[in-house]
Write an enzyme that holds these catalytic residues in place. Structure first.
Site, PDB file in Angstrom:
ATOM      1  N   ILE A  57      -0.460  -7.148   5.482  1.00  0.00           N
ATOM      2  CA  ILE A  57      -1.491  -8.148   5.198  1.00  0.00           C
ATOM      3  C   ILE A  57      -2.832  -7.614   5.680  1.00  0.00           C
ATOM      4  CG2 ILE A  57      -2.247 -10.514   5.556  1.00  0.00           C
ATOM      5  CD1 ILE A  57       0.282 -10.227   3.856  1.00  0.00           C
ATOM      6  N   GLY A  58      -3.667  -7.223   4.728  1.00  0.00           N
ATOM      7  CA  GLY A  58      -4.888  -6.486   5.035  1.00  0.00           C
ATOM      8  C   GLY A  58      -5.876  -7.207   5.911  1.00  0.00           C
ATOM      9  N   THR A  78       0.016  -0.600   6.501  1.00  0.00           N
ATOM     10  CA  THR A  78       0.324  -1.353   5.297  1.00  0.00           C
ATOM     11  C   THR A  78       0.707  -2.764   5.708  1.00  0.00           C
ATOM     12  OG1 THR A  78       1.782  -1.509   3.352  1.00  0.00           O
ATOM     13  CG2 THR A  78       2.731  -0.542   5.336  1.00  0.00           C
ATOM     14  N   ARG A 121     -11.937  -8.818  -3.700  1.00  0.00           N
ATOM     15  CA  ARG A 121     -11.322  -8.813  -2.380  1.00  0.00           C
ATOM     16  C   ARG A 121     -11.042  -7.382  -1.924  1.00  0.00           C
ATOM     17  NH1 ARG A 121      -6.017  -6.881  -0.390  1.00  0.00           N
ATOM     18  NH2 ARG A 121      -5.558  -8.070   1.504  1.00  0.00           N
ATOM     19  N   GLY A 133      -9.095  -5.315   1.281  1.00  0.00           N
ATOM     20  CA  GLY A 133      -8.224  -5.444   2.435  1.00  0.00           C
ATOM     21  C   GLY A 133      -8.519  -4.381   3.476  1.00  0.00           C
ATOM     22  N   ASP A 134      -7.465  -3.894   4.110  1.00  0.00           N
ATOM     23  CA  ASP A 134      -7.649  -2.918   5.181  1.00  0.00           C
ATOM     24  C   ASP A 134      -7.674  -1.479   4.703  1.00  0.00           C
ATOM     25  OD1 ASP A 134      -4.587  -1.659   6.029  1.00  0.00           O
ATOM     26  OD2 ASP A 134      -4.670  -3.400   4.728  1.00  0.00           O
ATOM     27  N   THR A 183       0.865  -1.169   0.000  1.00  0.00           N
ATOM     28  CA  THR A 183       0.000   0.000   0.000  1.00  0.00           C
ATOM     29  C   THR A 183       0.902   1.219   0.000  1.00  0.00           C
ATOM     30  OG1 THR A 183      -1.464  -1.212   1.499  1.00  0.00           O
ATOM     31  CG2 THR A 183      -1.911   1.128   1.210  1.00  0.00           C
TER      32      THR A 183
END
Length: 272
Positions: free
Chosen positions: A210-211, A208, A186, A188-189, A159
């Site tokens: 693994i979401g 940033t 998908r 993520g965060d 990110t």
């Protein structure tokens, strides 16, 4: 405390990119609000195919490129999820905040909104994304893709993000092409308030990595809540050290800023 902006190039981005990020900040037009500067710096990273955002976004498992972005400031929050064929998702996210009655738009609705605001069609596919798809197809053909990746993949994740403090006002902005490889749709965060981004009167935080893991922990909000209770670096380090997956944070408060990751994370700062 002087005005400040901090940016990062994503979890797992090598420190060799620090110089590239510093040049972005050195060339940044510093006129405007904290939100203006955060968004402008992210736009510059979206334009650079080195980073996994905008033009450099990675493909989905079906070959499509869907992007997420978000902004947050005193004006509010706005994000886009799984938007396609626009050059600057972070600018669309800002427009969601400022020009719509909503805070989040996704998929075709986000694209339609962008077109109504005259964002032109843009194909972010690059040689990098084509090569990634070729390697993925070869792995599938040779049956070497790990079993856990066949339905939900958490392989690479990057990110780009920025936090800024201008005249005692805070802002944050993030943009990402997601993880690779991943399923179409998908999220993520990054575009989720409190997960990949949070801002308030005490400061601003972006994450940033693994979401899925970041989102389940509401990491940015957790860190924001603790601002003022301890040294900011100690707060950030304590929270990140709980993770067993790649995670990084940039955060800023009234009188300090923090850059910390449990993996490589290119970053740069500029005092204004």
């Amino acid at each position: 405390m002087k005005n400040q902006i901090v940016i990062h190039g994503g979890a797992n981005s090598p420190s060799t990119l620090n110089e590239k990020l510093q040049k972005i900040l050195d060339n940044l037009d510093v006129n405007g609000s904290s939100l203006d500067l955060a968004v402008k710096s992210v736009v510059m990273m979206e334009d650079d195919p080195t980073f996994n955002a905008g033009t450099g976004s990675v493909p989905r498992i079906d070959g499509s490129i869907q992007m997420d972005a978000a902004v947050m400031s005193d004006s509010g929050f706005g994000s886009v999820m799984c938007i396609e064929n626009v050059k600057h998702p972070v600018m669309v996210a800002r427009d969601v905040m400022e020009k719509s009655p909503h805070i989040m738009l996704a998929g075709e609705g986000a694209v339609e909104f962008a077109r109504k605001l005259e964002y032109e069609y843009y194909n972010p596919e690059t040689e990098k994304s084509r090569e990634m798809m070729d390697k993925l197809k070869a792995s599938i053909k040779n049956n070497t893709l790990p079993e856990k990746f066949k339905f939900m993949v958490k392989s690479s994740s990057d990110t780009v993000g920025a936090v800024a403090r201008i005249d005692d006002k805070f802002a944050a902005a993030v943009s990402t092409g997601g993880a690779f490889p991943m399923l179409r749709g998908r999220v993520g965060d990054s575009p989720v308030i409190g997960a990949g981004i949070y801002q308030g009167e005490k400061g601003a935080v972006v994450a940033t990595g693994i979401g899925e893991d970041i989102a389940k922990d509401l990491l940015s909000f957790r860190i924001y809540q603790q601002i003022g209770t301890d040294d900011l670096n100690e707060i950030v380090k304590k929270e990140i050290d709980k993770f067993k997956v790649s995670v990084g944070i940039i955060a800023i408060s009234d009188n300090e800023y923090s850059v910390y990751a449990n993996t490589d994370m290119a970053h740069a700062e500029r005092e204004l």
